[in-house]
Design a protein around this motif. Sequence first.
Motif, PDB file in Angstrom:
ATOM      1  N   LEU A  55       0.908  -1.087   0.127  1.00 34.17           N
ATOM      2  CA  LEU A  55       0.223   0.010   0.053  1.00 34.17           C
ATOM      3  C   LEU A  55       0.751   1.265   0.073  1.00 34.17           C
ATOM      4  N   VAL A  56       1.017   1.840  -1.031  1.00 35.80           N
ATOM      5  CA  VAL A  56       1.887   2.949  -1.234  1.00 35.80           C
ATOM      6  C   VAL A  56       1.775   4.032  -0.491  1.00 35.80           C
ATOM      7  N   ARG A  57       2.498   4.352   0.444  1.00 33.93           N
ATOM      8  CA  ARG A  57       2.427   5.633   1.282  1.00 33.93           C
ATOM      9  C   ARG A  57       3.401   6.488   1.138  1.00 33.93           C
ATOM     10  N   ALA A  58       4.557   6.225   0.629  1.00 35.26           N
ATOM     11  CA  ALA A  58       5.481   7.301  -0.011  1.00 35.26           C
ATOM     12  C   ALA A  58       6.132   6.966  -1.270  1.00 35.26           C
ATOM     13  N   GLY A  70       5.703   1.056   1.979  1.00 33.09           N
ATOM     14  CA  GLY A  70       4.315   1.299   2.477  1.00 33.09           C
ATOM     15  C   GLY A  70       4.124  -0.187   3.177  1.00 33.09           C
ATOM     16  N   PRO A  71       2.958  -0.484   3.720  1.00 30.90           N
ATOM     17  CA  PRO A  71       3.068  -1.566   4.331  1.00 30.90           C
ATOM     18  C   PRO A  71       2.518  -2.724   3.387  1.00 30.90           C
ATOM     19  N   ASP A 129       4.297  10.509   2.305  1.00 31.10           N
ATOM     20  CA  ASP A 129       4.878  11.241   1.657  1.00 31.10           C
ATOM     21  C   ASP A 129       6.360  11.393   2.291  1.00 31.10           C
ATOM     22  N   GLY A 130       7.043  10.575   3.008  1.00 31.74           N
ATOM     23  CA  GLY A 130       8.169  11.057   3.741  1.00 31.74           C
ATOM     24  C   GLY A 130       9.421  10.391   2.824  1.00 31.74           C
ATOM     25  N   MET A 131       9.526  10.611   1.621  1.00 30.22           N
ATOM     26  CA  MET A 131      10.878   9.989   1.091  1.00 30.22           C
ATOM     27  C   MET A 131      11.629  11.395   0.153  1.00 30.22           C
TER      28      MET A 131
END
Length: 159
Positions: A55-58, A70-71, A129-131
Amino acid sequence: EQYRLFGGDRPDSRNVKNPGANLKWDYTTWDSQMKFKNLEKLGWQPDWSRKVPLLVRAMVSDGDLMFVAGPPNVAQPAGHMGDARLRLENPQEALAAWKGRKGALLFAVSCKSGKILQKMRLKSLPAFDGMAAAQGRLYLSTKDGRVLCFDAGEASGSD
């Protein structure tokens, strides 16, 4: 459903059909020829497409590589049609992954081909969005308050 990454050359905006068209973005309309119907209306099709089991989080790109984190996506829909797609066979496991109890994944993907070049397990979820990518390094901030730095020479491992 899984996240789908896609890539290709950015079209020249002067050659895009109806650049101001009000399109309904429905990514479920991926047809049998692997084309997004809405993107086709704009006059652009991706060169490649790939599903990723997270699950793309960044996400960030340095031009040659796309990094996604992501997770893991462990959700198992109860069916493939209608409301059954919204019910899960494993809701507790899916919630645990979403909350970070199953760690996270980091993938390095070729922007040219879509090939996954590197996979890494992370102990903590990335911050949303932490990358950032700069000067051959990838910086990743995590939900547990750390900032991880990877350089181009690191080929494998985990945090």
